[in-house]
Design a protein around this motif. Structure first.
Motif, PDB file in Angstrom:
ATOM      1  N   ILE A   7      -8.459  -1.858   6.186  1.00 43.35           N
ATOM      2  CA  ILE A   7      -6.994  -1.817   6.236  1.00 43.35           C
ATOM      3  C   ILE A   7      -6.354  -3.165   5.938  1.00 43.35           C
ATOM      4  N   PHE A   8      -7.063  -4.246   6.190  1.00 47.22           N
ATOM      5  CA  PHE A   8      -6.492  -5.564   5.881  1.00 47.22           C
ATOM      6  C   PHE A   8      -6.444  -5.767   4.369  1.00 47.22           C
ATOM      7  N   GLU A   9      -7.536  -5.476   3.692  1.00 48.95           N
ATOM      8  CA  GLU A   9      -7.577  -5.629   2.233  1.00 48.95           C
ATOM      9  C   GLU A   9      -6.658  -4.614   1.550  1.00 48.95           C
ATOM     10  N   LYS A  69      -7.252  -0.682  20.020  1.00 51.49           N
ATOM     11  CA  LYS A  69      -8.515  -0.676  20.783  1.00 51.49           C
ATOM     12  C   LYS A  69      -9.430  -1.827  20.360  1.00 51.49           C
ATOM     13  N   LYS A  70      -9.597  -2.009  19.044  1.00 52.92           N
ATOM     14  CA  LYS A  70     -10.525  -3.050  18.578  1.00 52.92           C
ATOM     15  C   LYS A  70     -10.000  -4.453  18.871  1.00 52.92           C
ATOM     16  N   LEU A  71      -8.678  -4.656  18.786  1.00 55.72           N
ATOM     17  CA  LEU A  71      -8.145  -5.990  19.090  1.00 55.72           C
ATOM     18  C   LEU A  71      -8.280  -6.305  20.568  1.00 55.72           C
ATOM     19  N   ASP A  73     -10.754 -10.794  11.030  1.00 54.72           N
ATOM     20  CA  ASP A  73     -12.141 -10.322  10.941  1.00 54.72           C
ATOM     21  C   ASP A  73     -12.297  -8.948  11.592  1.00 54.72           C
ATOM     22  N   VAL A  74     -11.628  -8.741  12.717  1.00 59.19           N
ATOM     23  CA  VAL A  74     -11.693  -7.439  13.396  1.00 59.19           C
ATOM     24  C   VAL A  74     -10.975  -6.375  12.570  1.00 59.19           C
ATOM     25  N   LEU A  75      -9.820  -6.715  12.024  1.00 60.24           N
ATOM     26  CA  LEU A  75      -9.071  -5.748  11.209  1.00 60.24           C
ATOM     27  C   LEU A  75      -9.868  -5.338   9.971  1.00 60.24           C
ATOM     28  N   CYS A  76     -10.705  -6.232   9.488  1.00 63.42           N
ATOM     29  CA  CYS A  76     -11.533  -5.926   8.308  1.00 63.42           C
ATOM     30  C   CYS A  76     -12.663  -4.949   8.634  1.00 63.42           C
ATOM     31  N   ALA A  78      -9.723  -5.413  -2.908  1.00 61.55           N
ATOM     32  CA  ALA A  78      -9.557  -3.970  -2.740  1.00 61.55           C
ATOM     33  C   ALA A  78      -9.384  -3.278  -4.081  1.00 61.55           C
ATOM     34  N   GLN A  79      -8.605  -3.907  -4.950  1.00 60.69           N
ATOM     35  CA  GLN A  79      -8.392  -3.309  -6.261  1.00 60.69           C
ATOM     36  C   GLN A  79      -9.693  -3.250  -7.059  1.00 60.69           C
ATOM     37  N   LEU A  80     -10.527  -4.285  -6.907  1.00 61.35           N
ATOM     38  CA  LEU A  80     -11.832  -4.275  -7.578  1.00 61.35           C
ATOM     39  C   LEU A  80     -12.708  -3.164  -7.018  1.00 61.35           C
TER      40      LEU A  80
END
Length: 103
Positions: free
Chosen positions: A26-28, A66-68, A12-15, A96-98
């Motif tokens: 960056i996750f997607e 930093k965010k993690l 969720d944070v990476l998103c 992401a492709q969509l």
């Protein structure tokens, strides 16, 4: 006893982190190769960038770190950047492709 960090919390944070040149997180985008939750709530992330010359090469791994670290209960974070395998568009999620009009 410390509350265990959940992998979904990390995702969720990476998103919330975006490549500045691409309007997808960056996750997607498929930039995150591994997420490990180690003992005592240490987090290890292996990630890549879209290209070695990516202008965000210096800032994105630092932003991930930093965010993690801001997740409650996280003890330590290690972010490693790898170029193997090199990122390519097939690593993006369908979402992401969509979003990028590739489907």
């Amino acid at each position: 006893m410390e509350k265990a960090i959940q992998k979904q919390t990390i995702i969720d944070v990476l998103c919330t982190i975006y490549d500045p040149e691409i309007p997808v997180n960056i996750f997607e985008l498929g930039l995150i190769y591994e997420i490990d939750i180690l003992p005592v709530n240490n987090i290890q992330v292996v990630m890549t960038l879209t290209a070695p010359g990516c202008p965000a090469a210096q800032s994105l791994p630092l932003e991930v770190d930093k965010k993690l670290r801001e997740i409650e209960g996280v003890n330590d974070v290690h972010v490693a950047v790898t170029w193997n395998p090199p990122w390519n568009r097939s690593m993006m999620s369908e979402t992401a492709q969509l979003e990028l009009g590739m489907l």
